[in-house]
Design an enzyme around this catalytic site. Sequence first.
Site, short mmCIF file in Angstrom:
data_model
loop_
_atom_site.label_atom_id
_atom_site.label_comp_id
_atom_site.label_asym_id
_atom_site.label_seq_id
_atom_site.Cartn_x
_atom_site.Cartn_y
_atom_site.Cartn_z
N ASN A 9 0.86 -1.18 0.00
CA ASN A 9 0.00 0.00 0.00
C ASN A 9 0.90 1.23 0.00
OD1 ASN A 9 -1.79 2.04 0.48
ND2 ASN A 9 -2.43 1.34 2.51
N TRP A 10 0.99 1.87 -1.15
CA TRP A 10 1.92 3.01 -1.28
C TRP A 10 1.38 4.26 -0.60
CZ3 TRP A 10 3.83 2.88 -7.12
CH2 TRP A 10 4.42 1.63 -7.36
N LYS A 11 0.11 4.25 -0.24
CA LYS A 11 -0.54 5.43 0.38
C LYS A 11 -0.29 6.67 -0.51
CE LYS A 11 -0.20 3.14 4.79
NZ LYS A 11 -0.08 3.19 6.25
N HIS A 97 -9.39 1.09 5.04
CA HIS A 97 -8.12 1.30 5.72
C HIS A 97 -8.35 2.25 6.91
CE1 HIS A 97 -4.05 2.47 6.63
NE2 HIS A 97 -3.66 1.37 5.98
N GLU A 99 -6.77 4.67 7.98
CA GLU A 99 -6.57 6.09 7.67
C GLU A 99 -7.82 6.67 7.00
OE1 GLU A 99 -2.89 5.43 5.59
OE2 GLU A 99 -1.97 4.85 7.49
N GLU A 169 -5.23 -5.03 10.46
CA GLU A 169 -4.21 -4.01 10.70
C GLU A 169 -4.49 -3.33 12.03
OE1 GLU A 169 -2.26 -2.73 6.77
OE2 GLU A 169 -3.99 -1.44 7.06
N GLY A 175 2.70 2.17 10.90
CA GLY A 175 3.66 3.26 10.78
C GLY A 175 4.36 3.61 12.08
N SER A 214 3.61 -2.24 10.42
CA SER A 214 5.06 -2.33 10.64
C SER A 214 5.63 -3.71 10.29
CB SER A 214 5.42 -1.94 12.08
OG SER A 214 5.03 -0.60 12.33
N GLY A 235 2.93 -1.14 4.27
CA GLY A 235 2.99 0.29 3.99
C GLY A 235 4.42 0.70 3.69
N GLY A 236 5.10 1.27 4.69
CA GLY A 236 6.44 1.83 4.51
C GLY A 236 7.41 0.94 3.76
P1 13P Z 1 3.19 0.28 7.72
O1 13P Z 1 3.68 -1.01 7.11
O2 13P Z 1 3.92 1.48 7.25
O3 13P Z 1 3.07 0.17 9.21
O4 13P Z 1 1.67 0.48 7.17
C1 13P Z 1 0.79 -0.57 7.22
C2 13P Z 1 -0.42 -0.20 6.45
O5 13P Z 1 -1.15 0.69 6.84
C3 13P Z 1 -0.69 -0.93 5.21
O6 13P Z 1 -1.97 -0.65 4.73
#
Ligand code: 13P
Length: 251
Positions: A9-11, A97, A99, A169, A175, A214, A235-236
């Site tokens: 997920n590149w956000k 998600h 967010e 999640e 994050g 994470s 994510g990251g």
């Molecule tokens: P991180 O891997 O950066 O913690 O993010 C997870 C995420 O929100 C994937 O959708």
Amino acid sequence: MRKKIVAGNWKMNKTFQEGVDLAIEIDKLYAESGDKNVKVIVTPPFTHIAEVNKVVNNDLISVAGQNCSTETSGAYTGEISAEMLWSAGADAVILGHSERREYFGETNEMLNTKVKKALEFNLTPIYCIGEVLAERESGKYFDVIKEQLQTVLFDLSVEDFSKVVLAYEPVWAIGTGKTATPAQAQEVHKFIRDLLKEKFGAAADNTSILYGGSCKPDNAKELFANPDIDGGLIGGASLKAADFMGIINAF
Ligand code: 13P
């Protein structure tokens, strides 16, 4: 047999060219890697989807959207429909998600509509659930997760349900560098599967349930080793091809 899936997920990261370059790099590394028993998904921003879809080998890597509208089409400035994603080459969409829930007011009711829209236009919904830190600490997390599942998925037919991918999640792990322990993650994944089995029967044995929060190359192996953890939503670490590949290779 349920699918093993690693989805990035590149956000809201990467310019158009940076995103295309990252996709090319991931495609190259995955093509060169030995084992290809993992379904790899990349989820760039909407503006990049069509081009990213062109530069990856679609037999190995799928492209997904990060959200879609509750509506089919019409006067909804700024919205992106499920059909638009599909027509740009996406075959899946992340929905719910944390967010989106936290910053954009997405409710379980809206997500129920979005999941159905995605299914109507042949997109695999990757439906995200998870508790915030206070809910974890007060022991309410099972109730929260149960509600997120019941209100959004429980009126689907077994046939439609069987097309859905889940992502657990825990919000406190996103994050933050604070990963759920493999035991914490497995506990919730098993809870999710048991609940889905009660409702949908054997179909839930084939549902891929991904862990997100994470997840990194150095902790993915011990997470993925658990019986109900079928992959990751990253994510990251999905923003660097080598790290993302390290997670794919953790299976
Ligand atoms: P991180 O891997 O950066 O913690 O993010 C997870 C995420 O929100 C994937 O959708």
